[in-house]
Design an enzyme around this catalytic site. Structure first.
Site, PDB file in Angstrom:
ATOM      1  N   GLY A   1       0.785  -1.232   0.000  1.00 37.54           N
ATOM      2  CA  GLY A   1       0.000   0.000   0.000  1.00 37.54           C
ATOM      3  C   GLY A   1       0.816   1.280   0.000  1.00 37.54           C
ATOM      4  O   GLY A   1       0.376   2.299   0.539  1.00 37.54           O
TER       5      GLY A   1
ATOM      6  N   MET B   1      -4.554  -7.542  -6.208  1.00 41.44           N
ATOM      7  CA  MET B   1      -3.953  -8.591  -7.028  1.00 41.44           C
ATOM      8  C   MET B   1      -4.937  -9.666  -7.502  1.00 41.44           C
ATOM      9  O   MET B   1      -4.522 -10.754  -7.864  1.00 41.44           O
ATOM     10  CB  MET B   1      -2.788  -9.242  -6.276  1.00 41.44           C
ATOM     11  CG  MET B   1      -1.678  -8.266  -5.904  1.00 41.44           C
ATOM     12  SD  MET B   1      -1.112  -7.238  -7.278  1.00 41.44           S
ATOM     13  CE  MET B   1      -0.066  -8.422  -8.113  1.00 41.44           C
TER      14      MET B   1
ATOM     15  N   HIS C   1      -0.719   0.289 -13.243  1.00 41.51           N
ATOM     16  CA  HIS C   1       0.084  -0.841 -13.725  1.00 41.51           C
ATOM     17  C   HIS C   1       1.529  -0.387 -13.949  1.00 41.51           C
ATOM     18  O   HIS C   1       1.761   0.672 -14.560  1.00 41.51           O
ATOM     19  CB  HIS C   1      -0.512  -1.387 -15.026  1.00 41.51           C
ATOM     20  CG  HIS C   1       0.206  -2.602 -15.502  1.00 41.51           C
ATOM     21  ND1 HIS C   1       0.041  -3.829 -14.895  1.00 41.51           N
ATOM     22  CD2 HIS C   1       1.113  -2.787 -16.481  1.00 41.51           C
ATOM     23  CE1 HIS C   1       0.832  -4.715 -15.491  1.00 41.51           C
ATOM     24  NE2 HIS C   1       1.487  -4.103 -16.459  1.00 41.51           N
TER      25      HIS C   1
ATOM     26  N   ASP D   1     -11.408  -3.298 -17.256  1.00 42.79           N
ATOM     27  CA  ASP D   1     -12.464  -4.069 -17.909  1.00 42.79           C
ATOM     28  C   ASP D   1     -12.268  -5.534 -17.523  1.00 42.79           C
ATOM     29  O   ASP D   1     -11.538  -5.836 -16.571  1.00 42.79           O
ATOM     30  CB  ASP D   1     -12.473  -3.822 -19.429  1.00 42.79           C
ATOM     31  CG  ASP D   1     -11.211  -4.347 -20.104  1.00 42.79           C
ATOM     32  OD1 ASP D   1     -10.399  -5.030 -19.432  1.00 42.79           O
ATOM     33  OD2 ASP D   1     -11.040  -4.091 -21.311  1.00 42.79           O
TER      34      ASP D   1
ATOM     35  N   HIS E   1       8.031   2.767  -8.954  1.00 43.86           N
ATOM     36  CA  HIS E   1       7.162   3.107  -7.815  1.00 43.86           C
ATOM     37  C   HIS E   1       7.178   4.617  -7.555  1.00 43.86           C
ATOM     38  O   HIS E   1       6.141   5.207  -7.273  1.00 43.86           O
ATOM     39  CB  HIS E   1       7.560   2.331  -6.558  1.00 43.86           C
ATOM     40  CG  HIS E   1       7.271   0.861  -6.687  1.00 43.86           C
ATOM     41  ND1 HIS E   1       6.126   0.378  -7.285  1.00 43.86           N
ATOM     42  CD2 HIS E   1       7.975  -0.227  -6.321  1.00 43.86           C
ATOM     43  CE1 HIS E   1       6.144  -0.940  -7.291  1.00 43.86           C
ATOM     44  NE2 HIS E   1       7.264  -1.340  -6.705  1.00 43.86           N
TER      45      HIS E   1
END
Ligand code: GRF
Length: 213
Positions: free
Chosen positions: A13, A91, A110, A142, A172
């Site tokens: 997180g 995930m 992503h 989607d 990151h």
């Protein structure tokens, strides 16, 4: 006017932490209304608790199947009156029934430039492939794996000396800039989903950001 987020996270997180530190209660009426995980004890849940943000956990093992689990999760999101569902390191795939309840209101982060390197191991795959440029994608979710319409992408160079660890660190850091900005743009109604049958998302990014870095 408040703009309420439901953040779904399975892991550490770090992106959630940036949303809490930079957006929550600070920018464009944005509030993290609930943090949801499929993993009991996930560090993301602790981060939310520390910030007095409600949490909920929906482990797959507690339900007969994914549809039932996602239905319970969708109800929690409705109860939290979330305007946008943000997958920040969540995930598991979401079921079609879940996604139908929140059309163009679920986004994912992503760690690669889609459509290259979808799936769980994007950073390693990019390094192994030998790409010279990688980056970050935020996209609508989607039913496929990382296949929804792209909202924003930012690139960074992959240097000869980079390995999975160094590239992950840079990716990151870039994620921590890109995701809050995209959410700010949603809150300010600057993101227009594609017309039916099209994929192109319109994003008006002309005004300066109100995020205090
Ligand atoms: C990020 O790299 C994101 O791109 C991927 O999962 C990771 C989550 O990282 N979907 P964190 O839990 O926010 O640190």
């Amino acid at each position: 006017m408040a703009f309420r987020l439901a953040v779904l996270a399975s892991g550490t997180g770090s992106n959630l932490q940036v949303l809490i530190d930079r957006l929550h209660g600070r920018v464009a009426g944005i509030e993290v209304a609930v943090v949801i995980s499929n993993v009991p004890g996930a560090l993301a849940l602790e981060r939310a608790e520390r910030a007095d943000i409600p949490t909920a956990v929906f482990p797959l093992e507690d339900y007969p199947d994914r549809e039932a689990r996602d239905l319970a999760m969708a109800e929690a999101i409705d109860l939290a009156r979330a305007d946008l569902v943000v997958l920040a390191g969540y995930m598991q795939l979401l079921t079609p029934g879940f996604l139908r309840r929140f059309p163009y209101r679920v986004i994912n982060l992503h760690p690669a430039l889609l459509p290259s390197f979808p799936g769980d191991d994007a950073i390693k795959e990019a390094v192994d492939y030998g790409v010279k440029v990688s980056g970050v994608t935020v996209h609508f979710v989607d039913e496929g794996v990382d296949t929804g319409p792209v909202i924003r992408q930012e690139a960074l160079p992959v240097h000869d000396g980079d390995d999975v660890v160094s590239l992950a660190t840079k990716i990151h850091a870039l994620e921590h800039q890109v995701l809050p900005r995209v959410i700010e743009l949603f809150a300010k109604e600057r993101v227009v989903p594609p017309a039916p049958g099209f994929r192109r998302v319109k994003v008006d990014d002309h005004e300066p950001s109100d995020i205090d870095w």
